[in-house]
Design an enzyme around this catalytic site. Structure first.
Site, short mmCIF file in Angstrom:
data_model
loop_
_atom_site.label_atom_id
_atom_site.label_comp_id
_atom_site.label_asym_id
_atom_site.label_seq_id
_atom_site.Cartn_x
_atom_site.Cartn_y
_atom_site.Cartn_z
N ARG A 154 0.83 -1.20 0.00
CA ARG A 154 0.00 0.00 0.00
C ARG A 154 0.87 1.25 0.00
NH1 ARG A 154 -3.79 0.45 5.09
NH2 ARG A 154 -1.76 0.86 6.08
N TYR A 178 1.19 -20.12 10.04
CA TYR A 178 2.13 -19.86 8.95
C TYR A 178 1.51 -20.21 7.61
CZ TYR A 178 6.61 -19.77 6.46
OH TYR A 178 7.64 -19.49 5.59
N LYS A 210 0.80 -17.45 4.56
CA LYS A 210 1.44 -17.52 3.25
C LYS A 210 0.42 -17.75 2.13
CE LYS A 210 5.64 -16.78 4.64
NZ LYS A 210 6.35 -15.54 4.29
#
Length: 308
Positions: free
Chosen positions: A146, A187, A191
């Site tokens: 962003r 995790y 991902k």
């Protein structure tokens, strides 16, 4: 041992020929102090990028060639704790480019910084672990994207220096981004989410001179691999790690041709371990003009581990 725990080293290129692929370009790398982030920083500097590195740990300048010090700027920051830290990192990178008499721009963002979970499953993961892993691995990369999109769009619109090319974003995901068998739920979810964010940014800004891709490393000699090795004897979720360990071993171990039994030492390993530099080379390719038509891809760097 599943992972090689050798420390980060100074990278010395084998050739003295200068490769100018990054000449005049500015790169911003998170997690630059170790592992893939360090290797990426070293390689980008070799290829004449000006690099702004961000990490929550101090940077060891002895790991850079003295000749590269002038094109490297380090910013110590915790991108998770401070909501405005990502915007601040981009602002500092733009200012550093100006001080180096370069255009005020960010040509490349490499989101490397990441943290492993403890292999906890959906029935054992704690709220604090979930929140922390998602913040580091997904929220921060999205905030960084962003923050760079505005200068990248501005660069694409600049007829003099941009010529329609706004910039490149590369997110370091993992084999866990396409598999549920190599890590814990936090995790894995983070991902997977990073791959989704990569594809969304690639599609949304495809006509504005911005490319966004991801690399999916397998078992890498890096701080993540070291953290697993250091915590095998304690700190891991026993049930979750027991399920993932055989899958991890398929990457981190090879077969001895004489016995057919798994290798148990680094000396017996014939090279399935993937180095951070190999991942950095894939990142460099995606950042180069040779990959101008590649957008929204997830490139495995895993020696076929992910084909299972």
């Amino acid at each position: 041992m599943l992972y090689n725990t050798s420390p980060d080293q100074l990278y010395e290129p084998r050739t003295t020929v200068v490769n100018p692929v990054g000449y005049g370009k500015v790169a911003l790398v998170t997690g630059c102090a170790s592992g893939i982030g360090l290797a990426c920083t070293q390689l980008l500097l070799e290829h004449q990028f000006s690099v702004c590195g961000v990490d929550r740990s101090p940077f060891d300048y002895n790991l850079l060639r003295v000749a590269d010090h002038g094109r490297f700027h380090f910013h110590l920051a915790d991108l998770v704790k401070d909501v405005g830290a990502c915007d601040e990192a981009v602002r500092i990178c733009l200012q550093a480019a100006e001080r180096d008499d370069r255009p005020r721009r960010v040509d490349l963002l490499v989101n490397v910084a990441g943290v492993l979970d403890n292999f906890a499953s959906a029935d054992t993961v704690t709220d604090s672990l979930w929140d922390h892993v998602l913040a580091v691995n997904l929220t921060v990369p999205v905030r960084m994207m962003r923050a760079v999109l505005a200068p990248m769009k501005e660069q694409a619109a600049n007829k003099t220096t941009g010529n329609g090319q706004g910039g490149v974003i590369i997110n370091v995901a993992s084999t866990a981004a396409v598999s549920g068998a190599v890590a814990g739920i936090a995790y894995t979810a983070s991902k997977h989410g990073l791959v989704g964010a990569t594809k969304n940014v690639a599609w949304r800004f495809r006509n504005e001179g911005i490319r966004c891709n991801a690399v999916l490393p397998g078992a890498v000699d890096s701080s993540v691999g070291q953290s697993i090795a250091n915590r095998v004897d304690g700190g891991l979720d026993a049930g979750g790690f027991t399920q993932a360990e055989p899958v991890l071993a398929l990457q981190a171990h090879t077969q001895r041709p004489d016995t057919g039994s798994p290798s148990s030492t680094k000396s017996a390993n014939t090279g399935t371990d993937i180095t951070a530099l190999e991942v950095a080379r894939a990142i460099l390719f995606l950042a180069s003009d040779a990959a101008n038509s590649i957008n929204g891809v997830c490139l495995p760097v895993d020696k076929a581990w992910g084909v299972m």
